[in-house]
Design a protein around this motif. Structure first.
Motif, PDB file in Angstrom:
ATOM      1  N   PHE A 114       0.861  -1.181   0.000  1.00 43.30           N
ATOM      2  CA  PHE A 114       0.000   0.000   0.000  1.00 43.30           C
ATOM      3  C   PHE A 114       0.897   1.231   0.000  1.00 43.30           C
ATOM      4  N   LYS A 115       0.815   1.952  -1.099  1.00 37.37           N
ATOM      5  CA  LYS A 115       1.658   3.134  -1.275  1.00 37.37           C
ATOM      6  C   LYS A 115       0.867   4.382  -0.902  1.00 37.37           C
ATOM      7  N   VAL A 116       1.477   5.220  -0.079  1.00 39.29           N
ATOM      8  CA  VAL A 116       0.851   6.494   0.238  1.00 39.29           C
ATOM      9  C   VAL A 116       0.972   7.397  -0.987  1.00 39.29           C
ATOM     10  N   HIS A 117      -0.174   7.768  -1.525  1.00 41.35           N
ATOM     11  CA  HIS A 117      -0.190   8.559  -2.752  1.00 41.35           C
ATOM     12  C   HIS A 117       0.450   9.920  -2.526  1.00 41.35           C
ATOM     13  N   GLU A 118       1.073  10.423  -3.590  1.00 36.92           N
ATOM     14  CA  GLU A 118       1.786  11.702  -3.503  1.00 36.92           C
ATOM     15  C   GLU A 118       0.865  12.869  -3.148  1.00 36.92           C
ATOM     16  N   ASN A 119      -0.449  12.728  -3.369  1.00 33.82           N
ATOM     17  CA  ASN A 119      -1.389  13.809  -3.038  1.00 33.82           C
ATOM     18  C   ASN A 119      -1.747  13.852  -1.550  1.00 33.82           C
TER      19      ASN A 119
ATOM     20  N   LYS B 210      -0.758  -7.585   7.750  1.00 36.77           N
ATOM     21  CA  LYS B 210       0.036  -7.939   8.924  1.00 36.77           C
ATOM     22  C   LYS B 210       0.939  -6.788   9.352  1.00 36.77           C
ATOM     23  N   ASN B 211       0.977  -5.762   8.555  1.00 38.40           N
ATOM     24  CA  ASN B 211       1.795  -4.588   8.849  1.00 38.40           C
ATOM     25  C   ASN B 211       0.871  -3.384   8.970  1.00 38.40           C
ATOM     26  N   VAL B 212       1.217  -2.448   9.826  1.00 41.47           N
ATOM     27  CA  VAL B 212       0.403  -1.241  10.002  1.00 41.47           C
ATOM     28  C   VAL B 212       1.002  -0.104   9.179  1.00 41.47           C
ATOM     29  N   LEU B 213       0.183   0.890   8.941  1.00 46.11           N
ATOM     30  CA  LEU B 213       0.698   2.138   8.399  1.00 46.11           C
ATOM     31  C   LEU B 213       1.249   2.928   9.576  1.00 46.11           C
ATOM     32  N   PRO B 214       2.544   3.246   9.574  1.00 46.81           N
ATOM     33  CA  PRO B 214       3.147   3.861  10.768  1.00 46.81           C
ATOM     34  C   PRO B 214       2.619   5.269  11.022  1.00 46.81           C
ATOM     35  N   SER B 215       2.794   5.719  12.243  1.00 42.81           N
ATOM     36  CA  SER B 215       2.282   7.038  12.633  1.00 42.81           C
ATOM     37  C   SER B 215       2.985   8.165  11.884  1.00 42.81           C
ATOM     38  N   ASN B 216       4.211   7.918  11.426  1.00 38.16           N
ATOM     39  CA  ASN B 216       4.972   8.951  10.707  1.00 38.16           C
ATOM     40  C   ASN B 216       4.998   8.673   9.207  1.00 38.16           C
ATOM     41  N   TRP B 217       3.867   8.193   8.659  1.00 36.82           N
ATOM     42  CA  TRP B 217       3.830   7.852   7.234  1.00 36.82           C
ATOM     43  C   TRP B 217       4.184   9.056   6.370  1.00 36.82           C
ATOM     44  N   LYS B 218       4.704   8.735   5.198  1.00 34.65           N
ATOM     45  CA  LYS B 218       5.167   9.798   4.307  1.00 34.65           C
ATOM     46  C   LYS B 218       4.575   9.593   2.913  1.00 34.65           C
ATOM     47  N   ALA B 219       4.201  10.684   2.286  1.00 36.53           N
ATOM     48  CA  ALA B 219       3.675  10.641   0.927  1.00 36.53           C
ATOM     49  C   ALA B 219       4.737  10.091  -0.029  1.00 36.53           C
ATOM     50  N   GLY B 220       4.318   9.205  -0.921  1.00 43.40           N
ATOM     51  CA  GLY B 220       5.217   8.634  -1.911  1.00 43.40           C
ATOM     52  C   GLY B 220       5.903   7.361  -1.488  1.00 43.40           C
ATOM     53  N   VAL B 221       5.750   6.967  -0.216  1.00 46.78           N
ATOM     54  CA  VAL B 221       6.411   5.761   0.301  1.00 46.78           C
ATOM     55  C   VAL B 221       5.447   4.579   0.230  1.00 46.78           C
ATOM     56  N   ALA B 222       5.958   3.425  -0.229  1.00 46.21           N
ATOM     57  CA  ALA B 222       5.169   2.197  -0.284  1.00 46.21           C
ATOM     58  C   ALA B 222       5.506   1.323   0.914  1.00 46.21           C
ATOM     59  N   TYR B 223       4.480   0.807   1.577  1.00 42.27           N
ATOM     60  CA  TYR B 223       4.638  -0.028   2.759  1.00 42.27           C
ATOM     61  C   TYR B 223       4.184  -1.441   2.450  1.00 42.27           C
ATOM     62  N   ASP B 224       4.924  -2.409   2.993  1.00 40.12           N
ATOM     63  CA  ASP B 224       4.670  -3.838   2.743  1.00 40.12           C
ATOM     64  C   ASP B 224       3.581  -4.333   3.675  1.00 40.12           C
TER      65      ASP B 224
END
Length: 251
Positions: A154-159, A231-245
């Motif tokens: 799940f990638k945090v979209h750049e917008n 099985k993985n969370v979106l971290p509290s310091n998520w960043k736009a443009g970063v993809a998380y496993d």
């Protein structure tokens, strides 16, 4: 009595296995038409309606396509198809396996292929002849997407605007699975809340609280619908443009 119960359990197991197999098997081809779009490097486009950006340009070695009715308001984003043309004197037997990354309308076509994908419809010595046709008769069937070495991402979209506006795009959805809903869990809510399908494969939510969130996905296949949790969370310091496993994969 025990024998009858064992038989019932056995039949139930067989039915479950058969239903699972249906998700991976589609032997029937559908007749249609296909064309191609212009691309200077023959890859896909980074501005497709699915919101994949660079992933949509290069995934599957650039063998991608825009589709019309198969787009299904964005649910069709990321699905995979075997496409083969049906003109015997120029067409290769197996055709090409493509990933849907865009929406497009052609001349009564279901597929608008990248030039790389379109060229693979032809036999090696007949590529230029196939391109001269512009539009060709084809047949297609849905197949399982396969991404060796990749989990669902799940990638945090750049917008996205940290922390209050979150937009994500789902990448590497394997198998013949449609993700029809996405929900988030935050400890402040103590319940699952639905994200909105913004467009294509992009989901969003406004008024996000700070802190990590859990994700789950409603997965639909031709045998039914179920929820699968990352099985993985979106971290509290998520960043736009970063993809998380997600640490899971759908097959």
């Amino acid at each position: 009595m025990g024998f009858a119960l064992k038989n019932q359990v056995f039949l139930l197991c067989v039915m479950v296995l058969l239903l699972a197999v249906l998700c991976y098997s589609q032997d029937t081809f559908t007749h249609s038409r296909a064309t191609y779009y212009g691309s200077p490097d023959c890859y896909g486009t980074a501005s497709g309606a699915c919101g994949f950006r660079e992933f949509g340009r290069t995934v599957n070695d650039g063998n991608v396509a825009g589709v019309s009715k198969l787009f299904r308001n964005g649910t069709g984003c990321g699905t995979c198809y075997q496409v083969r043309c049906t003109t015997p004197e120029v067409c290769a037997d197996e055709g090409v396996n493509i990933v849907v990354t865009d929406h497009g309308e052609g001349d009564r076509t279901d597929f608008i292929l990248s030039p790389r994908a379109y060229s693979k419809l032809a036999r090696p010595n007949d590529v230029s002849k196939l391109f001269s046709y512009g539009v060709v008769e084809i047949e297609y069937r849905r197949i399982s997407c396969k991404y060796s070495g990749y989990n669902l991402m799940f990638k945090v979209h750049e917008n996205s605007k940290y922390p209050h506006y979150l937009s994500i795009v789902l990448l590497y959805v394997a198998g013949q699975n449609d993700i029809t809903a996405v929900e988030l869990w935050h400890d402040n809510w103590q319940q699952w809340r639905a994200m909105r399908r913004a467009y294509g494969a992009v989901w969003d939510m406004v008024n996000m609280p700070r802190g990590s969130v859990k994700l789950r996905f409603q997965v639909s296949c031709n045998y039914g619908t179920t929820w699968v949790q990352s099985k993985n969370v979106l971290p509290s310091n998520w960043k736009a443009g970063v993809a998380y496993d997600s640490l899971i994969q759908l097959y």
